[in-house]
Design a protein around this motif. Structure first.
Motif, PDB file in Angstrom:
ATOM      1  N   UNK A  11      11.562   9.785  -1.727  1.00 52.18           N
ATOM      2  CA  UNK A  11      11.734   9.955  -3.402  1.00 52.18           C
ATOM      3  C   UNK A  11      13.095   9.460  -3.484  1.00 52.18           C
ATOM      4  N   UNK A  12      14.214   9.525  -2.783  1.00 58.83           N
ATOM      5  CA  UNK A  12      15.693   9.011  -3.083  1.00 58.83           C
ATOM      6  C   UNK A  12      15.573   7.683  -3.318  1.00 58.83           C
ATOM      7  N   UNK A  13      14.775   6.844  -2.927  1.00 60.30           N
ATOM      8  CA  UNK A  13      14.524   5.218  -3.429  1.00 60.30           C
ATOM      9  C   UNK A  13      13.911   5.324  -4.736  1.00 60.30           C
ATOM     10  N   UNK A  14      13.326   6.059  -5.057  1.00 60.94           N
ATOM     11  CA  UNK A  14      12.808   6.028  -6.593  1.00 60.94           C
ATOM     12  C   UNK A  14      13.695   6.561  -7.600  1.00 60.94           C
ATOM     13  N   UNK A  15      14.702   7.527  -7.185  1.00 57.41           N
ATOM     14  CA  UNK A  15      15.435   7.964  -8.094  1.00 57.41           C
ATOM     15  C   UNK A  15      16.811   8.399  -7.380  1.00 57.41           C
ATOM     16  N   UNK A  16      17.842   7.686  -7.726  1.00 57.69           N
ATOM     17  CA  UNK A  16      19.244   7.744  -6.919  1.00 57.69           C
ATOM     18  C   UNK A  16      19.695   9.201  -7.037  1.00 57.69           C
ATOM     19  N   UNK A  18       5.091  10.176   3.332  1.00 58.27           N
ATOM     20  CA  UNK A  18       5.949   9.036   3.434  1.00 58.27           C
ATOM     21  C   UNK A  18       6.642   8.974   2.060  1.00 58.27           C
ATOM     22  N   UNK A  19       5.766   8.910   1.014  1.00 59.42           N
ATOM     23  CA  UNK A  19       6.123   8.658  -0.402  1.00 59.42           C
ATOM     24  C   UNK A  19       7.214   9.742  -0.896  1.00 59.42           C
ATOM     25  N   UNK A  20       6.787  10.926  -0.598  1.00 55.94           N
ATOM     26  CA  UNK A  20       7.434  12.149  -0.959  1.00 55.94           C
ATOM     27  C   UNK A  20       9.011  12.210  -0.259  1.00 55.94           C
ATOM     28  N   UNK A  21       8.848  11.973   0.961  1.00 55.88           N
ATOM     29  CA  UNK A  21      10.338  11.777   1.671  1.00 55.88           C
ATOM     30  C   UNK A  21      11.139  10.448   1.504  1.00 55.88           C
TER      31      UNK A  21
END
Length: 816
Positions: free
Chosen positions: A118-123, A113-116
């Motif tokens: 990632x776009x929310x952590x870095x644009x 869940x977290x790895x998919x």
């Protein structure tokens, strides 16, 4: 003398890190009343909290990885070296970079869940796709906003540092194994054997007598030997069960874990209370046989090779240039340093440097966006691109990666919405099965408790929890269909995934393309030429024809027979189903149908039918007619297919071959000629509207839309780069006469799935009928549980092997 007892200070239990679950050995670091073992874990929590991603902690208890030993950012400085970065990058253009990493720390659903996300952590991260079984992640990111080093540092900060070994980049990595599983199996086996030895007096029915003390001592030893089994070997099931419960799911390991807990608790009580010998041997046997069953399942999955290595038989060829001559070779034989020609709509099979020609590369295979990118001499071209213009020459810098080509074929942008009823059905059955089993165990236990037998109630409940297993239900579909997938590959029919098998087994109508499908694409056949083109016209015509991968263009180029220097081609255009045009050395030139090329017809009889015309500067130079050469075995194939399916023929050619085709196809078979790509697409849609389930068989050149629209699209490949994202399967042209047998193999695979489900359900019903009556001991149940999975595995593997064995091994009949 009075002795004072000084109480020892009681050490408070160490706090547990909210992020990784490890013990905080020193004073915990607090943030928002949550303890953390190190600054790294606290930082990750802060990052997730700031981006509203704390759902990560809801998916699993302590899902994170400890960051106490995380490397400093400077450890990844080598990734700033362009030469090193280039070895890791699989694609890069002006804005996007694509890379794949192995993440050994990935371990649970929370990780996925977290790895998919990632776009929310870095644009700058535009896409991330996780392959949990391989522990790999494919990332696409904007390199102008985030460097490769920054991306790796981001992953490491979250606790998922990629494992990068540059020395292994050009070699197949060995399969990474989890050795802890084998340690658990070994511990369970060792303890099981020793507990059995210590329990022999009970097996032999010896009375206690004077040896009662020894029997009690042996009981204590059994508890000590059972502890490693209970605490270590069985942790495989406890962890999975707990993870399922935290996800509010009852997976198969929930009843198994309950059974183990009941067995251990009951046996410990009996031994310590002196009321019985307990069932520690059954407990150790249960865990050992369950782990052995999982080992067998894992080995079976590995042997099926679900990655599907296409190296030996993937039917794609490339045009290799050696000593100024062209020859078609399998892509697997290409080496770094080879020079190849890529024509219009052909795939770039490996990374290389553009030598000559005007490159307009469509990278939709990689990015999903079909916007051609202009490239110039000296530029790097990445594998997976498709040339959309005149032919180009390039020198390869890497060998072909078949697994990479397979990833491209399975790109999300080209997936159909395949309905996988059987997979969905077995998933639902497996999920509900656990609830039913828990209910049966509870009701049967209460029944025997009401009968006054506490021991029998525990015995029955334990046996029910152990003997009933949805593992076989969950295994039958992937095992059977995965095996069918492999056997079809051996017969040179390559499917995208197992979902295509279900669709293939349900088809009712087969639509054939003609040119390149029922007929040969061989350009060396005798081509009828009318007109007397000059040497210069031959040079210009051959130069234009060589730009296209269409079989007619290749045949014309061969017939013109020009071996000298080629003309410079500019403004190349190919219109599907019509022809090609361009400027060659400043001359306007066209090759195609009469109305497309603007030809004045040279033949009187049958005006223009079946001819391809060469027009230079508005003057008709020559016409070419290609006698159709039908594939051997075609008559027999169509005769067999008509007994089970409706047939149709769609052709972009004129109908001059109608009479010949009517001799092959059954009477009243719909035959439509002069069909443009849109016409083929409309015909497929009309069949589907009437309830037909359509299999489209084409060559992937002018029928990509029809291949994609049909329930199953099969592209027939014959020594050309017909690697179409629109198709669901690629069939080697030599195997076309066996198409009916291959379809039947898919149908038999679905029958084997039904049979496997029946076997699994029957086993569980019979086992439960004995268990609820107290006629089944836990250890026998533990043996029967993996045995049921083994039975289903053997059913699926042996059944598919027998079905494939009966595919006729002889060469298909050569008669038409």
């Amino acid at each position: 003398m009075e002795v004072k007892t000084i109480p020892l200070p009681v050490q408070a239990p160490a706090a547990t890190c909210y992020h990784c679950g490890n013990s905080c050995e020193q004073e915990p670091i607090l943030l928002a009343d949550k303890p953390f073992c190190c600054e790294g874990c606290k930082t990750v929590y802060q990052i997730l909290h700031e981006h509203d991603l704390c759902t990560y902690y809801d998916l699993s208890a302590h899902p994170g990885i400890t960051l106490r030993a995380r490397k400093d950012d400077s450890a990844f400085a080598y990734l700033d070296n362009p030469e090193i970065a280039a070895q890791l990058i699989s694609f890069q253009d002006e804005t996007l970079t694509r890379v794949t990493f192995f993440l050994p720390a990935m371990h649970c659903a929370s990780c996925i869940w977290l790895l998919e996300n990632l776009y929310r952590l870095h644009p700058a991260v535009t896409q991330s796709r996780v392959d949990f079984l391989k522990k790999e992640i494919s990332l696409t990111f904007r390199h102008q906003a985030l460097s490769l080093r920054g991306l790796v540092n981001l992953l490491a900060t979250l606790g998922y540092e990629p494992e990068i070994h540059l020395r292994d980049l050009h070699h197949a990595a060995g399969k990474r194994q989890d050795r802890s599983f084998y340690y658990k199996l070994g511990v369970a086996g060792f303890c099981f054997g020793n507990i059995m030895l210590l329990s022999f007096p009970e097996y032999l029915g010896l009375e206690k007598g004077s040896e009662g003390g020894f029997q009690q001592f042996f009981g204590y030893l059994n508890i000590l030997l059972a502890l490693p089994v209970f605490l270590y070997s069985a942790s495989e099931f406890f962890r999975s069960a707990w993870s399922g419960l935290t996800h509010r799911m009852l997976n198969i390991d929930v009843p198994i874990s309950l059974g183990i807990l009941v067995l251990f608790g009951r046996s410990t009580w009996e031994i310590l209370a002196g009321t019985g010998p307990g069932f520690m041997d059954s407990l150790a046997a249960l865990v050992f046989f369950l782990l052995a069953g999982r080992w067998f399942q894992h080995k079976t999955f590995d042997s099926l090779s679900f990655d599907r290595d296409y190296t030996a038989y993937f039917p794609i060829a490339a045009t290799l240039i050696q000593d100024s001559e062209e020859k078609s070779v399998p892509v697997t034989s290409l080496q770094a340093g080879d020079t190849i020609r890529i024509r219009h709509q052909e795939l770039i099979p490996a990374d290389g440097i553009l030598l000559s020609g005007q490159a307009a590369i469509d990278y939709s295979f990689v990015t999903g966006e079909a916007v051609p990118v202009a490239k110039f001499s000296g530029d790097l071209l990445y594998a997976g691109g498709r040339q959309t213009g005149a032919s180009i020459e390039m020198t390869l810098t890497r060998e072909v990666s078949q697994s990479y080509l397979t990833q491209l074929w399975n790109h999300d942008a080209f997936q159909k919405d395949h309905r996988q009823h059987w997979i969905e059905l077995t998933d639902r059955l497996s999920q509900r099965f656990t609830v039913v089993i828990l209910g049966v165990a509870l009701v049967s236990g209460l029944y025997w408790l009401m009968q006054g037998s506490v021991s029998l109630a525990a015995h029955v409940s334990t046996s029910v929890l152990i003997v009933a297993c949805p593992c076989a239900l969950a295994l039958i579909v992937p095992i059977t269909l995965g095996s069918i997938l492999r056997h079809l590959g051996h017969h040179r029919l390559f499917l995208k995934n197992t979902g295509v098998i279900e669709q293939l087994a349900e088809i009712t109508h087969i639509v054939f393309d003609k040119t390149g499908t029922l007929t040969y694409k061989d350009s060396s056949q005798e081509v009828i030429m009318v007109g007397q083109p000059t040497e210069d016209a031959r040079r210009l015509g051959a130069s234009l024809a060589r730009q296209s991968s269409h079989p007619v263009s290749r045949a014309v180029a061969s017939r013109l027979g020009w071996a000298g220097p080629a003309a410079v081609i500019e403004h190349f255009e190919e219109v599907a189903g019509q022809g090609v045009r361009a400027w060659a050395d400043g001359h306007e030139i066209s090759l195609g149908r009469a109305d497309f090329a603007g030809a004045s017809l040279m033949q009187e009889e049958g005006p223009g039918r079946g001819y391809t015309w060469l027009v230079i500067e508005g003057e008709t130079v020559a016409g070419f007619a290609l006698p159709a050469r039908y594939r051997p075995g075609l008559r027999g194939l169509l005769a067999r297919l008509q007994t089970a399916f409706s047939l149709s023929l769609l052709s972009g050619d004129h109908d001059r071959e109608r009479a010949a085709l009517e001799a092959f196809f059954p009477a009243d078979t719909p035959m439509l000629f002069n069909q443009q790509p849109d016409d083929k697409l409309a015909y497929i849609a009309s069949l589907q509207a009437s309830g037909a389930r359509v299999l489209m068989v084409g060559d992937g050149l002018n029928d990509a839309g029809a291949l994609r629209a049909a329930q199953v699209g099969v592209a027939v490949s014959e020594q050309v780069d017909t690697f179409s994202p629109a198709c669901d399967a690629i069939l080697d042209a030599s195997q076309l006469p066996r198409l009916d047998q291959l379809i039947r193999l898919a149908q038999q695979g679905m029958w084997l799935v039904r049979g496997g489900l029946l076997i699994s359900l029957s086993y569980n019903l019979v086992g439960l009928s004995f268990a609820v009556r107290g006629l089944l001991s836990p250890v026998i149940a533990a043996i029967l549980m993996p045995l049921s999975s083994a039975t289903v595995l053997i059913w699926g593997l042996a059944g598919t092997w027998i079905a494939a064995r009966y595919l006729r091994q002889e060469t298909p009949e050569s008669s038409l």
